[in-house]
Scaffold this active site. Structure first.
Site, PDB file in Angstrom:
ATOM      1  N   GLU A 155      49.292  16.359  64.253  1.00 12.29           N
ATOM      2  CA  GLU A 155      49.946  17.399  65.063  1.00 12.29           C
ATOM      3  C   GLU A 155      49.294  17.451  66.435  1.00 12.29           C
ATOM      4  O   GLU A 155      48.063  17.402  66.546  1.00 12.29           O
ATOM      5  CB  GLU A 155      49.798  18.805  64.448  1.00 12.29           C
ATOM      6  CG  GLU A 155      50.611  19.045  63.211  1.00 12.29           C
ATOM      7  CD  GLU A 155      50.430  20.466  62.651  1.00 12.29           C
ATOM      8  OE1 GLU A 155      50.151  21.396  63.430  1.00 12.29           O
ATOM      9  OE2 GLU A 155      50.554  20.614  61.422  1.00 12.29           O
ATOM     10  N   GLU A 200      45.615  21.641  57.041  1.00 11.26           N
ATOM     11  CA  GLU A 200      44.732  22.623  57.668  1.00 11.26           C
ATOM     12  C   GLU A 200      44.127  23.615  56.681  1.00 11.26           C
ATOM     13  O   GLU A 200      44.373  24.819  56.767  1.00 11.26           O
ATOM     14  CB  GLU A 200      45.470  23.375  58.775  1.00 11.26           C
ATOM     15  CG  GLU A 200      45.983  22.461  59.880  1.00 11.26           C
ATOM     16  CD  GLU A 200      46.440  23.215  61.133  1.00 11.26           C
ATOM     17  OE1 GLU A 200      46.574  24.453  61.064  1.00 11.26           O
ATOM     18  OE2 GLU A 200      46.653  22.577  62.165  1.00 11.26           O
TER      19      GLU A 200
HETATM   20  C1  FCB Z   1      49.279  24.401  63.186  1.00 15.79           C
HETATM   21  C2  FCB Z   1      50.174  24.410  61.964  1.00 15.79           C
HETATM   22  C3  FCB Z   1      51.626  24.197  62.285  1.00 15.79           C
HETATM   23  C4  FCB Z   1      52.054  24.926  63.549  1.00 15.79           C
HETATM   24  C5  FCB Z   1      51.101  24.613  64.679  1.00 15.79           C
HETATM   25  C6  FCB Z   1      51.481  25.257  65.991  1.00 15.79           C
HETATM   26  O1  FCB Z   1      48.136  25.140  62.914  1.00 15.79           O
HETATM   27  O2  FCB Z   1      49.775  23.416  61.054  1.00 15.79           O
HETATM   28  O3  FCB Z   1      52.360  24.599  61.169  1.00 15.79           O
HETATM   29  O4  FCB Z   1      52.149  26.265  63.302  1.00 15.79           O
HETATM   30  O5  FCB Z   1      49.804  24.986  64.326  1.00 15.79           O
END
Ligand code: FCB
Length: 434
Positions: free
Chosen positions: A342, A163
Site C-alpha cells: 500500500e 497491518e
Molecule cells: C491502511 C489500511 C487501508 C487504508 C489505508 C489508507 O492503514 O490498511 O485499509 O485504510 O490505510
C-alpha cells in the site's frame, strides 16, 4: 530503470472498504458492520453497508483494472462472507463470489494477491473474546485452509494479516477502530495472538499448497527526531521499538523489542513455549505499507514540519523517508523479497464540469514515491511489486467515505466510476516501464 520487467504493478483494496452487500447471500456480521452501526463511531454516521457495491459490480471493476493495465490486484476476502460465524459450515454463495472474482482477474491477465484478514472479524468470534482468545488463531488457520482449498489452484500470493499493529492498537488501545476497546495491555495480548494466528495460518496454507507464496503485510511510519540531541534520538528510537519494530522483530528475529518487555511480562501465560518459533517461520515475502513519516520532539509529540505538504488525512508528504525505511528494514532484518502493498494519498477530489477529475497532487505523490522505491532498489533492496492504495475511493474506516484515496473516483450516489488523472498517469507509467 530500476524495475524488473516482471515487477508487479498493481492497486489494492479491502473487502470491507469496497464490497458493501453486508448482509447479502448469507454473509455474517463482522465487527466493522457492528462498529459502523454504533452511533458516534463513524464520521457523519456513514457505514460500509453499500460502500462501492463491488460485490455486485466486480466485473466492471476488473474491466477498469484491465483498462489501466494493472498486472496485479491486492484484495481481501471477508471472513464472515465465507464463514458467517467465523467457523463451522461455509457459506457457498460467499465462496462462489471470490471464485468468480479470481476467475475474472485471471481472464484479464491480472495476478490475484489475496489478503485473508483486513480487519473484519466475524462478530460471533468477537463474542468468544475476539483476538484476546488464543483459539481464534486456530479458527483463522481453518479459514485460511478453506480459502486455499477453494482458490489455491489459481491464487499464488497469500497474505495472512493486514497491518496487525493497527488491528491491535487502533482497535484495542485507542478504540478508534472496531471493536473500539481501550486497554493497552489487551492490545499487547492481541499483538501476540495475531502473530500466533499468522504462524498457524502460514502452516495451514503451506500444508495444502507448498507452492504458495505466503507473507504478511506490515505498516511502517518511520520516526525521526526533530532535534539532533541524544534525548530526542532516544525518544524517537523508543517510539519506533513500540510501533515499527513491534512486528518485524518477532517475525524476523524471533524476539520482541526491549522497550515492550515490561508490558509482555504482565501478560502471564499468553506467551507459550514454542510461540516465537511458530511466529518466525520463513516467509516468501513481506508486504510494506507506507504513507508518511513522523517527526517527534523530546516529549515524543509528532509535529507538523514547516514547509511540508500535508494530505487530506493530515499526513506529511515526504518520499525520502520511504527510501530510507526500505534501506533500513533490509539492513536491520534478513527480509524475504518485499512488495509495497500500500502507498497512496487522500486529497479532496472533485469532478470538474467536463467530467474529469484532476488530481495533480496525487500524481506527484505517486511519481515521487515510486521513484523512492526505485532508489531503494538501486541501493540493493529487493522490491518485487508496488500496489497503489487504492484502486477506488472507498469506505475509509472511521472517516467514512470522506477521504478519497482512489486513482478511480467513486460517485457514491450513482456508483459511477471515473478514472482520475492519477489513474491515467499510472496506466501510462505501467505501459512505459513494463
Ligand atoms: C491502511 C489500511 C487501508 C487504508 C489505508 C489508507 O492503514 O490498511 O485499509 O485504510 O490505510
Amino acid at each position: 530503470m530500476n524495475f524488473a520487467t516482471d515487477f508487479l504493478w498493481g492497486a489494492a483494496t479491502a473487502a470491507h472498504q469496497i464490497e458493501g452487500a453486508w448482509q447479502a447471500d448469507g454473509k455474517g456480521e463482522s465487527i466493522w458492520d457492528r462498529f459502523n452501526h454504533t452511533p458516534g463511531k463513524i464520521f457523519n454516521g456513514e457505514t460500509g453497508d453499500v460502500a462501492c457495491d463491488h460485490y455486485h459490480r466486480y466485473r466492471e471493476d476488473v474491466a477498469l483494472m484491465q483498462r489501466l493495465g494493472l498486472r496485479a490486484y491486492r484484495f481481501s476476502t471477508a471472513w464472515s462472507r465465507v464463514l458467517p460465524t467465523g467457523r463451522g459450515a461455509p457459506n457457498q454463495a460467499g465462496l462462489d463470489f471470490y471464485d468468480r472474482l479470481v476467475d475474472a482477474l485471471l481472464a484479464a491477465n491480472i495476478q490475484p494477491f489475496l489478503t485473508l484478514y483486513h480487519w473484519d472479524l466475524p462478530v460471533a468470534l468477537f463474542e468468544l473474546g475476539g483476538w484476546s482468545n488464543r483459539d481464534v488463531g486456530h479458527y483463522f488457520a481453518d479459514y485460511a485452509a478453506l480459502m486455499v482449498k477453494r482458490l489455491g489452484d489459481r491464487v499464488r500470493y497469500w497474505t495472512t494479516l493486514n497491518e496487525p499493529y493497527v488491528i491491535a492498537f487502533l482497535g484495542h488501545h485507542l478504540g478508534v477502530h472496531a471493536p473500539g476497546l481501550r486497554d493497552e495491555l489487551l492490545a499487547f495480548q492481541v499483538t501476540h495472538h495475531l502473530l500466533v494466528a499468522h504462524g498457524l495460518a502460514t502452516q495451514a496454507i503451506r500444508a495444502l499448497l507448498p507452492s504458495a507464496q505466503v507473507g504478511i503485510v506490515l505498516d511502517f511510519t518511520p520516526v525521526e527526531p526533530l532535534h539532533d540531541s541524544e534525548t530526542n534520538r532516544l525518544v524517537a528510537e523508543t517510539i519506533w521499538q513500540k510501533t515499527g519494530a513491534l512486528f518485524p522483530d518477532p517475525l524476523f528475529r524471533a524476539h520482541y523489542p526491549l522497550a515492550v518487555e515490561p508490558m509482555l511480562a504482565q501478560l502471564g501465560t499468553t506467551l507459550q513455549p514454542g510461540d516465537l518459533a511458530l511466529i518466525a517461520q520463513k516467509l516468501d515475502y513481506v508486504g510494506v505499507n507506507f504513507y508518511r513519516r513522523h517527526v517527534v520532539d523530546e516529549q515524543g509529540r509528532a509535529l507538523a514540519v514547516p514547509g511540508s505538504e500535508y494530505t487530506e488525512m493530515g499526513w506529511e508528504v515526504h518520499a525520502p523517508a520511504f527510501t530510507q525505511l526500505l534501506v533500513q528494514l533490509a539492513r536491520d532484518y534478513r527480509l524475504p523479497p518485499i512488495y509495497i502493498t500500500e502507498n497512496g494519498a487522500a486529497f479532496p477530489d472533485v469532478v470538474d464540469a467536463d467530467g474529469r477529475v484532476r488530481d495533480p497532487r496525487r500524481v506527484n505523490y505517486l511519481r515521487e514515491h515510486i521513484a523512492a522505491v526505485g532508489d531503494a532498489i538501486a541501493r540493493g533492496v529487493d522490491v518485487r511489486g508496488y500496489f497503489v492504495w487504492s484502486l477506488l475511493d472507498n469506505f475509509e474506516w472511521a472517516f467514512g467515505c470522506s477521504k478519497r484515496f482512489g486513482i478511480v473516483y467513486t460517485d457514491y450516489a450513482t456508483q459511477r466510476r471515473i478514472v482520475k488523472d492519477s489513474g491515467e498517469w499510472y496506466a501510462r507509467w505501467i505501459a512505459q516501464v513494463g
